[in-house]
Design a protein around this motif. Structure first.
Motif: not given
Length: 402
Positions: A109-115, A120-121, A141-146, A362-366
């Motif tokens: 799933l990680e590549p999709r999480v990155t996308e 959102h960024l 932060a409120g959009k990514l996890p869901m 992934v979120a914080l590194a991006e």
């Protein structure tokens, strides 16, 4: 220690603003605390909380893990799945779910999480480029996890904003509300109906998402029922969505408060996981978890009777100076290891711990590859008011784009 001398009220707004002085007093003066008015006991020291998490026979999950009256009771497993069960029911359901919710599925799933994070960024940084304040929670932060959970489950792109809005509605509480408000009940029903339709569609035609994998999961002829699948999907929304949102915002807030700790992270993004771990320790999303005493339990020469509620306070345990040096200092890279209890411990250790850590990393590194710095507008930051979760509803920030 009587209630009048120390008060722990998980619904109190002052407590939400800063629970740590309260915890300090509990650890020092009332390591086993009793609040007869709200009907609970509480453990605050690291050793006691850890022992509590690992004692799944005397400390039962079957009435749920929340203090909120509407969330407690024999019905809790309908929305909290195996988190609100004891063995053998817990082990059976968890083992079946694990067949679909595999480490491999999370890795893939990680590549999709990155996308999703990048999309959102892009929006957030476009707004920030004009020098305006952006709400880190609303936009990121409120959009990514869901959205990640929706990606995992197979919710179509077009429906994700609506599903996210329902999920937010399930969790929202206004001041002074200690029970589940009508709007949250309505949002829950909408989500359940939506997921019921999704499960029915997958029964008719399987795809390669987690919903289909749960329908296919089987051990010696034993399969998950539709209700069990729905319960797990709901658990993901409640436990997996909200806590990760809070983790991302807590990391941003404490990073802002401790800029010297963040400087090395800008230079070396491989330090992001250390930032995540220290945030999980220093200000964990999941502060308070309830258990129900089975039989009776003797602690600190006190007998806690059968059926009483015992709260475990990982938020306090992580600040216990008996275990951590200078626990009130935010130190990225400190030795934490197995002393962390943000994901619990023992039989009920969080099945989504891998996913939460991967999302945060992934979120914080991006984010950090694209900014040179940020400032939190603390005066306008708004805390979430919840009896068990700690974090921000709104976190306005000014961003310096690279």
């Amino acid at each position: 220690m009587t209630t009048s001398e120390i008060l722990l009220d998980p619904y109190d707004y002052d407590f939400h603003e800063d629970p740590y002085p309260y915890y300090q007093r509990l650890r020092d003066e009332a390591p086993l605390y009793h609040n007869p008015d709200l009907g609970f006991w509480a453990l605050s020291r690291h050793r006691d909380v850890l022992t509590g998490f690992r004692n799944s026979t005397t400390l039962s999950n079957k009435f749920g893990v929340s203090l909120d009256p509407a969330s407690r009771g024999p019905h809790a497993s309908k929305t909290m799945s195996f988190l609100a069960m004891d063995d053998p029911a817990h082990l059976r359901l968890r083992t079946l779910v694990s067949k679909g919710f595999t480490p491999r599925r999370i890795r893939e799933l990680e590549p999709r999480v990155t996308e999703i994070a990048v999309a959102h960024l892009d929006t957030l940084l476009e707004m920030a480029a004009d020098g305006e304040t952006v709400d880190y929670v609303d936009e990121f932060a409120g959009k990514l996890p869901m959205d990640v959970i929706s990606e995992l489950m197979g919710v179509p792109q077009a429906d994700r904003a609506q599903v996210r809005a329902w999920a937010d509605g399930v969790m929202h509480r206004d001041e002074g509300v200690t029970d589940v408000p009508p709007a949250a009940v309505e949002a829950s029903l909408n989500l359940i109906v939506y997921y019921q339709n999704m499960v029915a569609e997958r029964r008719a035609a399987l795809t390669d998402d987690l919903t289909s994998a749960l329908l296919e999961a089987e051990i010696d002829g034993d399969r998950l029922t539709d209700d069990e699948i729905l319960g797990f999907m709901f658990l993901m929304v409640i436990a997996g969505n909200e806590t990760t949102t809070k983790l991302l915002a807590n990391a941003a807030f404490w990073g802002h408060r401790n800029p010297d700790q963040l400087t090395p992270v800008y230079d070396d993004p491989s330090r992001v996981p250390l930032w995540v771990e220290e945030t999980l320790r220093y200000d964990t999303s999941s502060q308070i978890l309830a258990r129900t005493v089975v039989g009776e339990l003797t602690l600190y020469d006190t007998v806690i009777p059968d059926g009483e509620v015992l709260l475990l306070l990982p938020g306090s345990a992580h600040r216990d100076e008996r275990v951590f040096d200078d626990p009130d200092d935010y130190v990225i890279g400190r030795e934490i290891g197995s002393k962390l209890m943000s994901f619990g411990s023992g039989a009920h250790f969080c099945l989504g711990a891998h996913l939460a850590r991967m999302e945060a990393r992934v979120a914080l590194a991006e984010l950090f590859t694209r900014i040179r710095g940020y400032e939190v507008d603390e005066a306008n930051a708004v805390r979430v008011h919840s009896s068990n979760v700690r974090g921000f509803a709104h976190l306005p920030i000014h961003v310096k784009v690279r």
